[in-house]
Design an enzyme around this catalytic site. Structure first.
Site, PDB file in Angstrom:
ATOM      1  N   GLU A 174       0.841  -1.218   0.000  1.00  0.00           N
ATOM      2  CA  GLU A 174       0.000   0.000   0.000  1.00  0.00           C
ATOM      3  C   GLU A 174       0.867   1.255   0.000  1.00  0.00           C
ATOM      4  OE1 GLU A 174      -3.313  -0.133   2.793  1.00  0.00           O
ATOM      5  OE2 GLU A 174      -4.153  -1.863   1.735  1.00  0.00           O
ATOM      6  N   GLU A 296      -4.982  -8.819  -0.169  1.00  0.00           N
ATOM      7  CA  GLU A 296      -5.826  -8.441   0.977  1.00  0.00           C
ATOM      8  C   GLU A 296      -7.257  -8.331   0.489  1.00  0.00           C
ATOM      9  OE1 GLU A 296      -4.553  -5.221   3.546  1.00  0.00           O
ATOM     10  OE2 GLU A 296      -2.446  -5.733   3.221  1.00  0.00           O
TER      11      GLU A 296
HETATM   12  O1  AHR Z   1      -5.382  -5.772   6.874  1.00  0.00           O
HETATM   13  C1  AHR Z   1      -5.334  -4.586   7.596  1.00  0.00           C
HETATM   14  C2  AHR Z   1      -4.668  -3.453   6.841  1.00  0.00           C
HETATM   15  O2  AHR Z   1      -5.430  -3.118   5.739  1.00  0.00           O
HETATM   16  C3  AHR Z   1      -3.306  -3.766   6.270  1.00  0.00           C
HETATM   17  O3  AHR Z   1      -2.288  -3.611   7.186  1.00  0.00           O
HETATM   18  C4  AHR Z   1      -3.184  -2.748   5.176  1.00  0.00           C
HETATM   19  O4  AHR Z   1      -2.356  -3.180   4.137  1.00  0.00           O
HETATM   20  C5  AHR Z   1      -4.622  -2.498   4.755  1.00  0.00           C
HETATM   21  O5  AHR Z   1      -4.930  -1.161   4.691  1.00  0.00           O
END
Ligand code: AHR
Length: 492
Positions: A174, A296
């Site tokens: 990210e 994710e």
């Molecule tokens: O999964 C929780 C968070 O969500 C992670 O650390 C991040 O990559 C995303 O914003």
């Protein structure tokens, strides 16, 4: 209208990469500490500090790959703080997640041991946001170099002679947000620089994953593909379902029917994201060499009342079984470009498959869906056409059904079906074209209430049962899918 599914059982469309069923474990809340790691001195039964009950439960899922150490944590993590004798390890503040002190007791060696116990491939995410090129490069040397070198010798001093095999390596996370608030043009350059020093030692071949877009930031994908696609093997994508909008996610239990519907609608949005990001990737990579890595995903609600807001601990209901089932069907259907996904996160964080409370453990409805779908791993995807009734959500309609099908090496066919409707059952006929089939069995997960869930007092309230109401006649399967259900059929 009636629901209809046509499956061409002799038309294989390519393998469903088992890594689609991957997981994500971050140093966040009680995922690593208390979830996986309790330490060797704990009263909770463990092997070298890792909970035995967790390993046993996860081995049933055949977790193919595990991403670590973050998430946002990855871009703050300095791996050298997490090696050597535990009592000497440097502490740090986990600024993203609750501001708690991280003692670094779970580090590289512990993670690699965990992967070994689970039979999962490690996917390590390196630090671009606050790390250096040298630090990332040395981590790879420490992990994978077998000869005489400063990092390989340091690894030996810490008790590990042989180099590990590490295939999946993420270069930042990210980086448009918690990983450095970068513009894509800047990150693309940094990606090119950092990945240069992520070396292949011996026969270890690294699959380099670039940090990808947030949800529908197609410009990010465009820039990364244009500037750096020739230097990457995978590009990530993150998308979470927030039924109440980003800042108002809504409760994990005790929600109303409107929240159910919006959750389903937002889950289905994953398909549009994959298609639109893929179209951009196709422009620069028509051969589809570069994998889309959705590292994710999941449904992210408000934390459970009374818990640390930075720990992201939430319950998991039959609604989450549907969220998981629909996502996994979408990933299977796009298994040409989607080569890995990682649900966030395995234990005690966001859409977990396991929740723990001290020595207690429960399996969530999401766990059961992963278990019911595991036969899809590395199976051949089958050509599938779905005609579905719609669910009307005011001025919009969404399909009532979701489906995917695959054939394993031994010829067994797995069909997974979801009924997204909270109230109405669905009559379905599945027309299996191709070879003659004579045998069917099935399992179902469903519940009466929209927020049915397991608790530490009632850990088996929501779990799969045999599904008998299915008939196979002249290669047609007829069944009624109850409201809010996920069904897995095995046909041969
Ligand atoms: O999964 C929780 C968070 O969500 C992670 O650390 C991040 O990559 C995303 O914003």
């Amino acid at each position: 209208m009636s629901n209809k599914v046509i499956i061409n059982t002799d038309a294989a469309k390519g393998k469903i990469n088992k890594n689609i069923y991957g997981h994500f474990a971050e140093h966040l809340g009680r995922c690593i500490y208390e979830g996986f790691w309790v330490g060797e001195d704990s009263d909770i039964p463990n092997t070298n500090g890792i909970r035995n009950d967790v390993v046993e439960a996860l081995r049933q899922l055949h977790i193919p790959v595990l991403r670590w150490p973050g998430g946002c944590f990855a871009d703050e993590y300095h791996w050298k703080d997490g090696i050597g004798p535990r009592e000497n390890r440097k502490k740090m503040v986990n600024t993203h997640w609750g501001g708690v002190t991280e003692n670094n007791h779970f580090g590289t060696h512990e993670f690699m041991m965990l992967c070994d116990m689970l039979g999962a491939e490690p996917y390590i995410n390196g630090n671009v946001g606050s790390g250096t090129v040298q630090e990332m490069s040395e981590w790879v040397e420490y992990l994978t170099f077998d000869g005489d070198s400063p990092m390989a010798n340091l690894r030996r001093e810490n008790g590990r002679d042989d180099a590990w095999q590490v295939k999946y390596f993420g270069v930042g996370n990210e980086n448009w947000g918690c990983g450095g608030n970068m513009r894509p043009e800047y990150y693309a350059d940094l990606y090119r620089q950092f990945q240069t020093y992520v070396r292949n030692y011996g026969d270890n071949r690294i699959f380099r994953i670039a940090g990808g877009a947030n949800v529908d930031d197609y410009y990010w994908t465009e820039v990364l593909m244009r500037e750096a696609s020739h230097m990457m093997d995978g590009l990530s994508l993150h998308y979470y379902v927030h039924p109440g909008g980003f800042w108002g996610k809504g409760p994990a239990t005790g929600f109303d029917e409107a929240a159910w519907d919006i959750t389903m609608q937002k889950t289905l949005f994953m398909e549009e994201l994959i298609e639109k990001h893929s179209t951009i990737m196709d422009k620069y990579d028509p051969e589809q060499r570069i994998a889309m890595i959705i590292d994710e995903w999941g449904a992210w609600y408000d934390v459970e009342p009374g818990t640390n807001p930075g720990f992201l601990y939430q319950q998991n209901t039959i609604r989450d079984a549907l969220v998981a089932g629909v996502h996994l069907n979408i990933f299977n259907q796009h298994s040409d470009r989607v080569q890995m996904t990682n649900i966030a996160q395995t234990i005690n964080v966001i859409q977990s498959v396991i929740l723990t409370d001290k020595e207690k453990l429960l399996l969530t409805p999401t766990y059961h869906v992963f278990e019911m779908y595991k036969a899809h791993q590395d199976a051949e995807r089958l050509d599938l056409h779905l005609e579905s009734d719609s669910i009307s959500l005011g001025d919009q309609n969404i399909p009532q059904l979701s489906a995917s099908a695959s054939k394993a090496e031994d010829g067994t066919i797995t069909i997974t079906l979801c009924n997204l409707d909270k109230r109405e059952p669905a009559d379905i006929v599945l027309d299996l074209r191709g070879e003659m089939l004579s045998d069917v069995s099935g399992r179902i997960i469903t519940a009466d209430e929209i927020d049915a869930h397991n608790t530490f007092d009632q850990p088996d309230k929501v779990k799969p049962k045999m599904f008998e109401q299915v008939e196979l006649k002249e290669n047609k399967l007829s069944l009624v899918l109850p409201a809010k259900s996920v069904v897995a059929l095995t046909v041969s």
